[in-house]
Write a protein that holds these residues in place. Structure first.
Motif, PDB file in Angstrom:
ATOM      1  N   ILE A   1       0.868  -1.180   0.000  1.00  0.00           N
ATOM      2  CA  ILE A   1       0.000   0.000   0.000  1.00  0.00           C
ATOM      3  C   ILE A   1       0.904   1.230   0.000  1.00  0.00           C
ATOM      4  O   ILE A   1       1.705   1.404   0.920  1.00  0.00           O
TER       5      ILE A   1
ATOM      6  N   LEU B   1      -4.607   5.168   5.017  1.00  0.00           N
ATOM      7  CA  LEU B   1      -3.741   3.989   5.069  1.00  0.00           C
ATOM      8  C   LEU B   1      -4.292   2.961   6.056  1.00  0.00           C
ATOM      9  O   LEU B   1      -4.375   1.767   5.741  1.00  0.00           O
TER      10      LEU B   1
ATOM     11  N   ARG C   1      -5.507  -0.673   4.907  1.00  0.00           N
ATOM     12  CA  ARG C   1      -4.816  -1.815   5.527  1.00  0.00           C
ATOM     13  C   ARG C   1      -5.826  -2.745   6.210  1.00  0.00           C
ATOM     14  O   ARG C   1      -5.768  -3.962   6.060  1.00  0.00           O
ATOM     15  N   GLN C   2      -6.752  -2.160   6.963  1.00  0.00           N
ATOM     16  CA  GLN C   2      -7.757  -2.960   7.664  1.00  0.00           C
ATOM     17  C   GLN C   2      -8.583  -3.776   6.674  1.00  0.00           C
ATOM     18  O   GLN C   2      -8.846  -4.960   6.894  1.00  0.00           O
TER      19      GLN C   2
ATOM     20  N   CYS D   1      -7.664  -4.788   3.704  1.00  0.00           N
ATOM     21  CA  CYS D   1      -6.795  -5.856   3.177  1.00  0.00           C
ATOM     22  C   CYS D   1      -6.655  -6.993   4.182  1.00  0.00           C
ATOM     23  O   CYS D   1      -6.704  -8.168   3.804  1.00  0.00           O
ATOM     24  N   GLU D   2      -6.474  -6.655   5.440  1.00  0.00           N
ATOM     25  CA  GLU D   2      -6.321  -7.681   6.470  1.00  0.00           C
ATOM     26  C   GLU D   2      -7.596  -8.496   6.647  1.00  0.00           C
ATOM     27  O   GLU D   2      -7.536  -9.699   6.888  1.00  0.00           O
TER      28      GLU D   2
ATOM     29  N   ILE E   1       0.905  -7.559   4.389  1.00  0.00           N
ATOM     30  CA  ILE E   1       0.592  -6.197   3.952  1.00  0.00           C
ATOM     31  C   ILE E   1       1.741  -5.276   4.357  1.00  0.00           C
ATOM     32  O   ILE E   1       2.062  -5.157   5.538  1.00  0.00           O
ATOM     33  N   ASP E   2       2.357  -4.643   3.368  1.00  0.00           N
ATOM     34  CA  ASP E   2       3.426  -3.674   3.621  1.00  0.00           C
ATOM     35  C   ASP E   2       2.937  -2.303   3.181  1.00  0.00           C
ATOM     36  O   ASP E   2       1.985  -2.204   2.408  1.00  0.00           O
ATOM     37  N   ASP E   3       3.616  -1.251   3.657  1.00  0.00           N
ATOM     38  CA  ASP E   3       3.257   0.076   3.174  1.00  0.00           C
ATOM     39  C   ASP E   3       4.490   0.952   3.001  1.00  0.00           C
ATOM     40  O   ASP E   3       5.537   0.697   3.580  1.00  0.00           O
TER      41      ASP E   3
END
Length: 151
Positions: free
Chosen positions: A7, A15, A19-20, A22-23, A31-33
């Motif tokens: 991300i 973000l 992220r949430q 995606c999780e 998941i990386d950012d």
């Protein structure tokens, strides 16, 4: 091989929401950012091909923000990253996630979408308009992500 999603997003609230999502829906993925144009470009150069998917913001800060920094915006950072990926032949699929309908010089997201479809047709997979007022973006993003990750 580890399944990973990157991300690229400089807005902490957005973000966290992406992220949430995606999780919740893609919990078998790491998941990386990257939270600025510079850190995103570095991550894409060195590890871009390691990702199954990149979720890309269009307009972002040039550098990671520290408390007292003057914030320098890179208005079309996402376009620069797509161009960079094409030049380096990094073929990771990209979905743009933006909360803006228009950018510098009045460029509209729909015009940018058309340009990206033409210039980066091998990697660009469309955009999702992120709106804090409703959750439509979540369904749209999950559908697009599933098309790429589970095709």
């Amino acid at each position: 091989m580890m399944k990973r999603i990157l991300i690229i997003e400089d807005n902490a609230f957005k973000l966290a929401n992406v992220r949430q999502l995606c999780e919740e829906h893609f919990n078998s993925y790491e998941i990386d950012d990257a939270q600025s144009y510079n850190s995103a470009q570095q991550e894409v150069v060195f590890h871009g091909a390691d990702y199954s998917l990149i979720l890309l913001d269009v307009s972002m800060n040039t550098y990671d923000i520290k408390q007292d920094d003057n914030i320098e915006q890179e208005p079309l950072a996402g376009a620069n990253i797509l161009r960079f990926m094409k030049l380096r032949r990094i073929m990771t699929p990209v979905i743009v996630v933006t909360m803006y309908e228009s950018f510098v010089d009045g460029v509209k997201i729909k015009a940018l979408d058309e340009r990206f479809k033409t210039q980066y047709k091998d990697i660009y997979k469309g955009y999702v308009y992120y709106n804090i007022k409703n959750d439509d973006w979540k369904d749209n993003l999950v559908v697009k992500m599933k098309e790429i990750l589970y095709d």
